[in-house]
Design an enzyme around this catalytic site. Structure first.
Site, short mmCIF file in Angstrom:
data_model
loop_
_atom_site.label_atom_id
_atom_site.label_comp_id
_atom_site.label_asym_id
_atom_site.label_seq_id
_atom_site.Cartn_x
_atom_site.Cartn_y
_atom_site.Cartn_z
N GLU A 63 -14.21 9.79 7.42
CA GLU A 63 -14.06 8.85 6.33
C GLU A 63 -13.56 7.54 6.94
OE1 GLU A 63 -11.39 9.89 3.14
OE2 GLU A 63 -11.93 8.07 2.02
N ARG A 289 -7.48 22.54 13.37
CA ARG A 289 -7.39 21.15 13.81
C ARG A 289 -6.43 21.03 14.99
NH1 ARG A 289 -5.97 16.84 10.37
NH2 ARG A 289 -7.51 17.62 8.95
N LYS A 299 -4.09 10.34 9.37
CA LYS A 299 -4.37 8.91 9.19
C LYS A 299 -3.35 8.27 8.27
CE LYS A 299 -8.86 9.61 8.63
NZ LYS A 299 -10.30 9.40 8.36
#
Ligand code: ATP
Ligand code: MG
Length: 593
Positions: A63, A289, A299
């Protein structure tokens, strides 16, 4: 190893000249055997069952709401790596379905970073926002099949109706609207007739499902915000779970690899594709992850660091972003290597940041030219060296790689050495320069300290006087006498003043997100030390931005790509020469030897 380095006491020195050697305690990568892991096993099983006709198509779907970080690198390497290994393709897709926070700057950063990492999506750069019309059509189709409805509950009510892990949800009073009514309301949502938060489109699945994701999840919400690509064309935006599986399907993806937190969303991923009876039905596969010690990789947190000015920007060399790591001096190769070594697994773990640091040292040890720089200069005058005379020493750029060539290093009567290489009253184990003691200058003579000059006010040593032995230019004494240390230096008249930025870990604790405190409180106040009056050898004056060096005995440095100007390089410390990993390896070697 050159014999000149076999000195007694060398192991006790903090520094060494060679950089790091191969380190047996680290996981090693072997380029000849492609990695194998549970994802590749699934893919190979699909080959055997012919599920996708032998095709492999992956995608990396960021994104564009922040700069990519080293966690994204793990996903990039995985998706592009798998495509390359099986002769498939990997798309780059901007997963841009939420207007808030998405920008073109972030799109560019993603494009730059994936390219820099060494991957090629050819002509397959896609945008989920390009699928808005198609997604809207899919939504209409679901409504027509009685599989979606417009709900007027507020966000809070929806949450309340949803139930919990132990309680089933309750059906919305709007769940049984007619198809005609739903079509009308949804079209009016799209036309901008309703305010934000008043209506959503929901999938009509099962409010009693044990999987909360299946309890009539929201597909579209009203958001009267401009999108960086579609502008004001839309005021309804699709939710991730709806948009993602369909974007994958539109692109004919075979293996949709995502992180573990989406495991419980997989039934929903499949539900949308089944409900629409789509031929292209990718397999979602989840992996753990990357979590890295002394680092945050979210983020949202990284944006906080940028916006709170705790760092100088997304590319601050302390940031775990690819832009930051690159500016710090990390090579793409070292990051790819790191990603290969950590592998992929199905359970969460915390990777020690020393592994990342090891990977960059290992790469820079091979490729970085050796040069001399003095970070904390101390003036040395060689009393018996003729005033005005200049000699040029041959200084090879790499001890193991003569192909890297050499440069001439000017030597003269006044030098700078590292302040910590001199002690007026040394403890027994200090083997470097001190009154009456002799050391070798790298690439040159033996010098012996004969006097010191102090600042009368502070008593600080400001100048050291030495004599040199003209017979030792080769680095050896004809009479066979030995010295215990070799130190680096620069010629005072020839050296250039340079700014050096010593970067260290951004956080002082291994897991800044653990516990109740705000992660900002764990910032390492010493993560950046700026030294403005360093002296570097003259060959460095014109060093190009981004070029990488080993400052002998000090560490790996790169020329800052933002703040350097022609003739005035600023150096960023990429990594120190050694760390605890190296010490462990050395102990291992000693045991073996
Ligand atoms: P963040 O938590 O940093 O905001 P995100 O998942 O929201 O990350 P996206 O832009 O959606 O960021 O991520 C793009 C891809 O990268 C996704 O497929 C995601 O699973 C993957 N990814 C994100 N963070 C990591 C990580 N730490 N380790 C591995 N893959 C990651
Ligand atoms: Mg995401």
């Amino acid at each position: 190893m050159p014999t000149s380095l076999k000195q007694p006491g060398r192991k006790r020195l903090l520094f060494n000249f060679e950089g790091e050697k191969g380190n047996k305690s680290m996981p090693q990568s072997d380029p000849s055997s492609p990695p194998s892991d549970f994802i590749r096993e699934i893919i190979e099983e699909h080959f055997r069952s012919n599920r996708f006709g032998g095709r492999v198509a992956t995608r990396f779907p960021p994104e564009p709401n922040g700069y990519p970080h080293v966690g994204h690198a793990k996903s990039i390497c995985l998706n592009f790596g798998i495509a390359a290994q099986y002769g498939g393709t990997c798309n780059l897709r901007m997963d841009d379905t939420d207007p808030s926070g998405e920008t073109l700057e972030y799109v560019h950063s993603i494009i730059d970073d994936v390219k820099w990492l060494g991957f090629d999506w050819e002509d397959r750069l896609y945008y989920a926002s390009d699928y808005y019309d198609q997604l809207y059509q899919y939504a209409l189709e679901l409504i027509k099949h009685g599989k979606a409805y417009v709900c007027d509950l507020s966000a809070d009510q929806i949450r309340e109706y949803r139930g919990t892990l132990t309680e089933p949800g309750r059906e919305s009073p709007y769940r049984n609207r007619t198809v005609a009514e739903n079509l009308d309301l949804f079209q009016r949502m799209r036309a901008g007739e309703f305010e934000e938060g008043t209506h959503v489109l929901r999938a009509r699945i099962n409010m009693a499902s044990p999987n909360i994701n299946m309890r009539d999840p929201v597909m579209y919400r009203i958001k009267k915000e401009s999108h960086y690509r579609t502008g004001d064309r839309w005021c309804i935006y699709p939710m991730y779970d709806f948009a993602h599986c369909l974007s994958d399907s539109i692109e004919n993806i075979t293996h949709s690899i995502c992180t573990l937190e989406f495991e419980n969303n997989r039934p929903l991923y499949d539900w949308f594709l089944d409900a629409l009876e789509l031929k292209s039905h990718p397999q979602q596969i989840e992996f753990a992850r990357l979590n890295l010690s002394y680092t945050v990789l979210s983020k949202r947190k990284l944006i906080e660091l940028v916006e709170g000015n705790y760092v100088s920007g997304w590319d601050d060399p302390r940031m775990p972003t690819l832009a930051g790591l690159r500016r710090r001096g990390y090579t793409a190769e070292s990051i790819r290597n790191f990603c290969e070594r950590i592998g992929v697994a199905k359970n969460d773990s915390l990777i020690d940041i020393t592994l990342l640091e090891h990977c960059v040292r290992e790469d820079l040890n091979e490729r970085a030219p050796r040069v001399m720089a003095v970070l904390q200069p101390l003036r040395v005058v060689i009393d018996n060296y003729p005033e005005g005379r200049v000699e040029e020493f041959d200084c090879p750029y790499h001890p193991q790689n003569p192909e890297m060539g050499a440069r001439k290093g000017p030597f003269s009567r006044v030098l700078y050495i590292e302040r910590e290489d001199f002690l007026e009253n040394p403890p027994k184990k200090f083997l470097r320069l001190s009154p009456g003691r002799e050391v070798r200058l790298r690439y040159g003579y033996f010098i012996k300290c004969v006097d010191v000059i102090k600042d009368p006010d502070t008593a600080e040593v400001v100048e050291v006087h030495c004599t040199y032995d003209p017979e030792t230019r080769s680095g050896f004494a004809p009479d066979g006498r030995k010295v215990d240390a070799t130190i680096h230096w620069v010629s005072a008249a020839h050296a250039r003043v340079a700014e050096v930025r010593l970067y260290d870990r951004l956080f002082q604790v291994a897991n800044p997100l653990e516990g109740n405190a705000d992660f900002i409180e764990y910032l390492n106040p010493k993560s950046l030390e700026i030294l403005k009056s360093c002296r570097v050898e003259p060959s460095l004056a014109e060093a190009a931005p981004g070029s990488l060096f080993q400052f002998e005995r000090i560490g790996y440095f790169c020329v800052d790509s933002t703040d350097s100007s022609a003739g005035n390089p600023v150096f960023n410390r990429t990594a120190t020469l050694r760390d605890s990993w190296a010490k462990i390896a050395e102990k291992g070697k000693k045991r073996e030897g």
